[in-house]
Design a protein around this motif. Structure first.
Motif, PDB file in Angstrom:
ATOM      1  N   LEU A 140       0.832  -1.205   0.000  1.00 49.27           N
ATOM      2  CA  LEU A 140       0.000   0.000   0.000  1.00 49.27           C
ATOM      3  C   LEU A 140       0.867   1.256   0.000  1.00 49.27           C
ATOM      4  CD1 LEU A 140      -3.009  -0.608   2.418  1.00 49.27           C
ATOM      5  CD2 LEU A 140      -2.935  -0.791  -0.063  1.00 49.27           C
ATOM      6  N   GLU A 141       1.932   1.238   0.791  1.00 50.96           N
ATOM      7  CA  GLU A 141       2.823   2.403   0.827  1.00 50.96           C
ATOM      8  C   GLU A 141       3.513   2.595  -0.505  1.00 50.96           C
ATOM      9  OE1 GLU A 141       5.301   1.502   4.129  1.00 50.96           O
ATOM     10  OE2 GLU A 141       3.721   1.902   5.603  1.00 50.96           O
ATOM     11  N   ARG A 142       3.833   1.497  -1.158  1.00 48.67           N
ATOM     12  CA  ARG A 142       4.414   1.582  -2.493  1.00 48.67           C
ATOM     13  C   ARG A 142       3.417   2.230  -3.466  1.00 48.67           C
ATOM     14  NH1 ARG A 142       5.306  -3.573  -6.292  1.00 48.67           N
ATOM     15  NH2 ARG A 142       5.865  -2.505  -8.204  1.00 48.67           N
ATOM     16  N   THR A 143       2.129   1.930  -3.281  1.00 49.06           N
ATOM     17  CA  THR A 143       1.104   2.563  -4.107  1.00 49.06           C
ATOM     18  C   THR A 143       1.149   4.069  -3.933  1.00 49.06           C
ATOM     19  OG1 THR A 143      -0.342   0.633  -4.021  1.00 49.06           O
ATOM     20  CG2 THR A 143      -1.385   2.744  -4.490  1.00 49.06           C
ATOM     21  N   ASP A 144       1.264   4.538  -2.702  1.00 47.83           N
ATOM     22  CA  ASP A 144       1.315   5.979  -2.446  1.00 47.83           C
ATOM     23  C   ASP A 144       2.557   6.588  -3.077  1.00 47.83           C
ATOM     24  OD1 ASP A 144       0.375   8.388  -1.222  1.00 47.83           O
ATOM     25  OD2 ASP A 144       1.929   8.168   0.295  1.00 47.83           O
ATOM     26  N   GLU A 145       3.680   5.888  -2.991  1.00 46.54           N
ATOM     27  CA  GLU A 145       4.911   6.387  -3.608  1.00 46.54           C
ATOM     28  C   GLU A 145       4.764   6.472  -5.124  1.00 46.54           C
ATOM     29  OE1 GLU A 145       7.872   3.695  -2.285  1.00 46.54           O
ATOM     30  OE2 GLU A 145       7.951   4.490  -0.232  1.00 46.54           O
ATOM     31  N   ILE A 146       4.102   5.452  -5.721  1.00 44.82           N
ATOM     32  CA  ILE A 146       3.903   5.472  -7.166  1.00 44.82           C
ATOM     33  C   ILE A 146       3.002   6.638  -7.558  1.00 44.82           C
ATOM     34  CG2 ILE A 146       2.842   4.204  -9.084  1.00 44.82           C
ATOM     35  CD1 ILE A 146       3.853   1.635  -7.776  1.00 44.82           C
ATOM     36  N   ASP A 147       1.973   6.916  -6.738  1.00 45.00           N
ATOM     37  CA  ASP A 147       1.103   8.056  -7.036  1.00 45.00           C
ATOM     38  C   ASP A 147       1.892   9.363  -7.026  1.00 45.00           C
ATOM     39  OD1 ASP A 147      -1.118   6.492  -7.351  1.00 45.00           O
ATOM     40  OD2 ASP A 147      -1.864   6.791  -5.318  1.00 45.00           O
ATOM     41  N   LYS A 148       2.787   9.489  -6.065  1.00 44.44           N
ATOM     42  CA  LYS A 148       3.621  10.697  -6.015  1.00 44.44           C
ATOM     43  C   LYS A 148       4.532  10.766  -7.238  1.00 44.44           C
ATOM     44  CE  LYS A 148       3.570  10.949  -0.967  1.00 44.44           C
ATOM     45  NZ  LYS A 148       4.358  10.743   0.294  1.00 44.44           N
ATOM     46  N   ALA A 149       5.077   9.608  -7.633  1.00 43.29           N
ATOM     47  CA  ALA A 149       5.916   9.577  -8.828  1.00 43.29           C
ATOM     48  C   ALA A 149       5.116   9.953 -10.070  1.00 43.29           C
ATOM     49  CB  ALA A 149       6.530   8.179  -9.006  1.00 43.29           C
ATOM     50  N   ALA A 150       3.848   9.492 -10.131  1.00 40.27           N
ATOM     51  CA  ALA A 150       2.995   9.825 -11.278  1.00 40.27           C
ATOM     52  C   ALA A 150       2.733  11.320 -11.346  1.00 40.27           C
ATOM     53  CB  ALA A 150       1.679   9.055 -11.182  1.00 40.27           C
ATOM     54  N   GLU A 151       2.504  11.938 -10.183  1.00 41.91           N
ATOM     55  CA  GLU A 151       2.269  13.374 -10.168  1.00 41.91           C
ATOM     56  C   GLU A 151       3.502  14.130 -10.648  1.00 41.91           C
ATOM     57  OE1 GLU A 151       0.450  17.020  -9.722  1.00 41.91           O
ATOM     58  OE2 GLU A 151      -0.396  14.992  -9.797  1.00 41.91           O
ATOM     59  N   ILE A 152       4.681  13.689 -10.201  1.00 43.67           N
ATOM     60  CA  ILE A 152       5.916  14.334 -10.660  1.00 43.67           C
ATOM     61  C   ILE A 152       6.085  14.139 -12.164  1.00 43.67           C
ATOM     62  CG2 ILE A 152       8.442  14.206 -10.538  1.00 43.67           C
ATOM     63  CD1 ILE A 152       8.084  13.529  -7.544  1.00 43.67           C
ATOM     64  N   GLN A 153       5.795  12.928 -12.650  1.00 40.86           N
ATOM     65  CA  GLN A 153       5.936  12.664 -14.076  1.00 40.86           C
ATOM     66  C   GLN A 153       4.993  13.553 -14.896  1.00 40.86           C
ATOM     67  OE1 GLN A 153       4.847   8.715 -15.707  1.00 40.86           O
ATOM     68  NE2 GLN A 153       6.894   8.685 -16.599  1.00 40.86           N
ATOM     69  N   ARG A 154       3.758  13.727 -14.422  1.00 37.87           N
ATOM     70  CA  ARG A 154       2.815  14.609 -15.116  1.00 37.87           C
ATOM     71  C   ARG A 154       3.330  16.038 -15.152  1.00 37.87           C
ATOM     72  NH1 ARG A 154      -1.087  11.235 -12.604  1.00 37.87           N
ATOM     73  NH2 ARG A 154      -1.170  12.579 -10.771  1.00 37.87           N
ATOM     74  N   ARG A 155       3.904  16.492 -14.036  1.00 45.00           N
ATOM     75  CA  ARG A 155       4.382  17.868 -13.978  1.00 45.00           C
ATOM     76  C   ARG A 155       5.620  18.089 -14.840  1.00 45.00           C
ATOM     77  NH1 ARG A 155       3.593  19.853  -7.670  1.00 45.00           N
ATOM     78  NH2 ARG A 155       1.356  19.394  -7.552  1.00 45.00           N
ATOM     79  N   MET A 156       6.347  17.009 -15.129  1.00 43.62           N
ATOM     80  CA  MET A 156       7.533  17.138 -15.970  1.00 43.62           C
ATOM     81  C   MET A 156       7.197  17.227 -17.455  1.00 43.62           C
ATOM     82  SD  MET A 156      10.330  14.650 -14.135  1.00 43.62           S
ATOM     83  CE  MET A 156      11.575  15.020 -15.381  1.00 43.62           C
ATOM     84  N   LEU A 157       5.964  16.875 -17.826  1.00 43.97           N
ATOM     85  CA  LEU A 157       5.575  17.063 -19.214  1.00 43.97           C
ATOM     86  C   LEU A 157       5.563  18.560 -19.522  1.00 43.97           C
ATOM     87  CD1 LEU A 157       2.643  14.498 -19.505  1.00 43.97           C
ATOM     88  CD2 LEU A 157       4.913  14.308 -20.558  1.00 43.97           C
ATOM     89  N   PRO A 158       5.923  18.937 -20.733  1.00 43.67           N
ATOM     90  CA  PRO A 158       5.980  20.373 -21.045  1.00 43.67           C
ATOM     91  C   PRO A 158       4.604  21.021 -20.997  1.00 43.67           C
ATOM     92  CG  PRO A 158       6.224  19.067 -23.041  1.00 43.67           C
ATOM     93  CD  PRO A 158       6.276  18.105 -21.897  1.00 43.67           C
ATOM     94  N   ARG A 159       4.587  22.278 -20.652  1.00 45.48           N
ATOM     95  CA  ARG A 159       3.336  23.022 -20.660  1.00 45.48           C
ATOM     96  C   ARG A 159       2.889  23.251 -22.099  1.00 45.48           C
ATOM     97  NH1 ARG A 159       4.711  27.680 -16.103  1.00 45.48           N
ATOM     98  NH2 ARG A 159       4.967  26.240 -14.343  1.00 45.48           N
ATOM     99  N   PRO A 160       1.582  23.404 -22.302  1.00 48.88           N
ATOM    100  CA  PRO A 160       1.112  23.683 -23.664  1.00 48.88           C
ATOM    101  C   PRO A 160       1.803  24.907 -24.246  1.00 48.88           C
ATOM    102  CG  PRO A 160      -0.740  23.177 -22.213  1.00 48.88           C
ATOM    103  CD  PRO A 160       0.469  23.282 -21.341  1.00 48.88           C
TER     104      PRO A 160
END
Length: 410
Positions: free
Chosen positions: A167-187
């Protein structure tokens, strides 16, 4: 806390429910990392059934279950509601073990307890969410009364701790997903005379696809890449690839002379040199298409490193595939890539995608289906919205990425 043994104050329950939601696991597909815990419990402790579940406001939902044909149970008809409440009442001793639930007045009236084929033995351990609230349970069941000796109880707790780590790994993956989304370039705002749209949809929470676009003067730089593999490992490698490709492209573009825009083969060669040891150590590779567009002329310079999924939708609806380049980055050290050129005329649209889109369009990955899909959309935003809708309707087998650039009519 006062009241029934399973009662939780409303304000505490609201915070607990938010913790359940934060995990993002409710009603998701089975995952082997959770199934392994329940399988191991049955094998090691000899119980006929085990589960790993989450408890929202009204139900107990099984993320993993072995030996019982259940998906969810109304919350008020579960023993686990008591296990959840016990986590607040007795945080130092949260495990609930009931040798014979059918003989316990508190639980005997719950459907499924006692009777022919009913549950007699129950052992439950609370599982905790990101903010520390009990969000679910890890449970053992038997259809006969039984006890856990000291060693068995210790094993039960260790299995529950394994479930908690997942479960804690799930939370870490969610945080990683948020960082990955933010690293995509802005429109991109502009560039004048062009429209740009892009989408990147991981098959799992994080993925190995990425795209990049940036402006330097009158040049638009584009990258779409697909790292071998899926999930967190591929995402980590993708981050390194993105940094190397963008860094190489910006360096060469900023260092350009009167000779004009640097050849994209130099960008790929420099990025590959930066990544050579990383790919050797991780035993992976990446397919990528790197392109520059001279915004004044519409001239495209590109390298296709094993990607093979770029095309131009012409103003008349015809779709021309871009070809040439070389193998993926990371396959052969010292590879030299060759660039190619194309022209983006007014009304034309450059489209670069990953094979996740191809997989959604055709079960045998027939590229004719992809060309038909692109031909049906003359606007970049319409194309990326259609790709998003397709991925939402059919669970993707692979990450789905699309970048589209249209040169406006003169």
């Amino acid at each position: 806390m006062t009241g029934h043994p399973w009662s939780i104050p409303a304000d505490v329950e609201a915070r607990r429910a938010r913790d359940v939601d934060r995990l993002g696991l409710l009603d998701t597909v089975p995952e082997d990392r959770f199934d392994q815990v329940t399988r191991m419990a049955r094998r090691v402790l000899g119980v006929p059934a085990a589960s790993l579940s989450l408890m929202d406001e009204g139900r107990q939902w099984m993320k993993a279950i072995e030996g019982l044909d259940l998906t969810e149970v109304p919350r008020e008809k579960t023993v686990c509601r008591t296990t959840i409440a016990r986590a607040y009442r007795r945080p130092d001793d949260p495990a609930l073990v009931i040798p014979d639930a059918a003989a316990d007045p508190e639980f005997a009236e719950i459907p499924g307890i006692g009777g022919e084929g009913g549950i007699r033995f129950y052992a439950g351990y609370p599982l905790y969410g990101p903010s520390g609230h009990p969000v679910g349970t890890f449970c053992l069941y038997d259809f006969e009364p039984r006890h856990l000796d000291e060693d068995e109880f210790e094993t039960f707790v260790e299995l529950a701790e394994w479930a908690q780590r997942e479960l804690e790994r799930t939370d870490e993956i969610d945080k990683a997903a948020e960082i990955q989304r933010r690293m995509l370039p802005r429109p991109l705002e502009g560039p004048e005379g062009y429209r740009v749209s892009a989408v990147c949809l991981p098959a799992f929470t994080v993925g190995g696809d990425f795209y990049d676009h940036f402006l330097l003067g009158d040049t638009l730089g584009l990258t779409v890449a697909d790292v071998m593999g899926k999930g967190l490992g591929a995402a980590i490698v993708a981050s390194a690839v993105r940094a190397s490709v963008r860094g190489s492209a910006r360096y060469l573009l900023e260092a350009r002379t009167e000779a004009g825009i640097p050849d994209t083969s130099e960008v790929v060669r420099m990025a590959a040199a930066h990544l050579e040891q990383d790919f050797e150590h991780t035993e992976t590779f990446v397919t990528t298409l790197v392109a520059t567009i001279d915004l004044g002329t519409g001239r495209i310079n590109y390298v296709d490193a094993g990607h093979g999924l770029a095309m131009i939708r012409r103003a008349d609806g015809r779709v021309d595939s871009l070809t040439g380049g070389g193998p993926p980055i990371g396959i052969l050290p010292g590879t030299e890539w060759e660039s190619a050129t194309e022209e983006l005329h007014p009304g034309d649209m450059l489209v670069i995608c990953s094979d996740g889109l191809l997989d959604l369009l055709d079960e045998v990955s027939d590229r004719t289906a992809l060309r038909h899909f692109v031909a049906a959309h003359e606007c970049p935003s319409a194309l990326t919205e259609a790709a998003h809708a397709l991925a939402a309707g059919l669970p993707p087998l692979d990450d789905v990425t699309v970048v589209a650039v249209r040169r406006e009519d003169a």
